[in-house]
Scaffold this motif. Structure first.
Motif, short mmCIF file in Angstrom:
data_model
loop_
_atom_site.label_atom_id
_atom_site.label_comp_id
_atom_site.label_asym_id
_atom_site.label_seq_id
_atom_site.Cartn_x
_atom_site.Cartn_y
_atom_site.Cartn_z
N ALA A 148 0.82 -1.21 0.00
CA ALA A 148 0.00 0.00 0.00
C ALA A 148 0.86 1.27 0.00
CB ALA A 148 -0.94 0.00 1.20
N LEU A 149 2.02 1.20 0.65
CA LEU A 149 2.89 2.38 0.75
C LEU A 149 4.02 2.37 -0.28
CD1 LEU A 149 3.20 2.62 4.64
CD2 LEU A 149 1.61 3.83 3.14
N ALA A 150 3.99 1.44 -1.21
CA ALA A 150 5.07 1.29 -2.18
C ALA A 150 5.27 2.54 -3.03
CB ALA A 150 4.82 0.09 -3.08
N ASP A 151 4.21 3.26 -3.31
CA ASP A 151 4.34 4.47 -4.12
C ASP A 151 4.65 5.70 -3.28
OD1 ASP A 151 1.89 4.73 -2.89
OD2 ASP A 151 0.73 4.96 -4.73
N GLY A 152 4.91 5.50 -1.99
CA GLY A 152 5.32 6.59 -1.11
C GLY A 152 4.18 7.36 -0.47
N LYS A 153 2.97 6.99 -0.80
CA LYS A 153 1.81 7.68 -0.20
C LYS A 153 0.67 6.70 -0.01
CE LYS A 153 0.48 8.99 -4.78
NZ LYS A 153 0.59 9.83 -5.83
N SER A 154 -0.24 7.08 0.84
CA SER A 154 -1.41 6.24 1.11
C SER A 154 -2.65 7.10 0.93
CB SER A 154 -1.33 5.70 2.53
OG SER A 154 -2.47 4.98 2.84
N SER A 155 -3.53 6.66 0.05
CA SER A 155 -4.78 7.40 -0.18
C SER A 155 -5.72 7.15 0.99
CB SER A 155 -5.43 6.94 -1.49
OG SER A 155 -5.91 5.63 -1.35
N PRO A 156 -6.72 8.00 1.15
CA PRO A 156 -7.70 7.76 2.23
C PRO A 156 -8.40 6.40 2.09
CG PRO A 156 -7.95 9.98 1.35
CD PRO A 156 -6.95 9.28 0.47
N GLU A 157 -8.62 5.97 0.84
CA GLU A 157 -9.26 4.67 0.63
C GLU A 157 -8.35 3.54 1.10
OE1 GLU A 157 -8.82 6.91 -1.87
OE2 GLU A 157 -10.84 7.57 -2.37
#
Length: 143
Positions: free
Chosen positions: A26-35
């Motif tokens: 989930a954090l592989a792209d460096g960010k986590s969306s609210p979803e």
């Protein structure tokens, strides 16, 4: 330590490793969306991850070893569980397929066919099939 305590401890450790691996994805792209955050919250509850463990894993997801499923049936079981969690209340909307594809790759499905596998998995989950039917259909989808 009793036998049941040993089993319980192993089960919790495996769940932490499983949750940690999903957090990494989930954090592989460096960010986590609210979803994605809502999905992680729900998954932590389902895997019996305490609030303290949750924060610890989010802060350092590399702390726990990954326990990737070796057997194909085990991968399908985890895909079934994750698919139901992602799909159950549609809180991810259109992003459910993308997240499930990321998780599918983490489970060991190849990038070349993970889209097809996720699509089939979600269609079976829509039909509310049980685990045995899910595994049978997934194994025989090319026949």
């Amino acid at each position: 330590m009793s036998f049941s305590d040993l089993f319980d401890s192993e089960f919790k450790t495996r769940n932490k490793g499983h949750f940690s691996a999903i957090v990494r994805v989930a954090l592989a792209d460096g960010k986590s969306s609210p979803e994605e955050k809502a999905f992680l919250d729900k998954l932590a509850t389902n895997l019996e991850i305490s609030a303290a463990e949750y924060e610890e894993i989010l802060a350092n997801p590399l702390k726990y070893p990954i326990n990737p499923p070796y057997l194909y049936n085990d991968r399908l079981e985890r895909l079934f569980d994750l698919g139901r969690m992602v799909h159950i209340d549609h809180h991810l909307g259109d992003k459910q397929e993308k997240l499930l594809e990321k998780l599918g790759i983490a489970l060991g499905f190849t990038p070349g066919n993970v889209g097809y596998i996720v699509n089939k998995a979600l269609s079976l989950i829509d039909k509310k099939v049980d685990l045995d039917t899910f595994i049978y259909e997934m194994k025989n989808m090319h026949k």
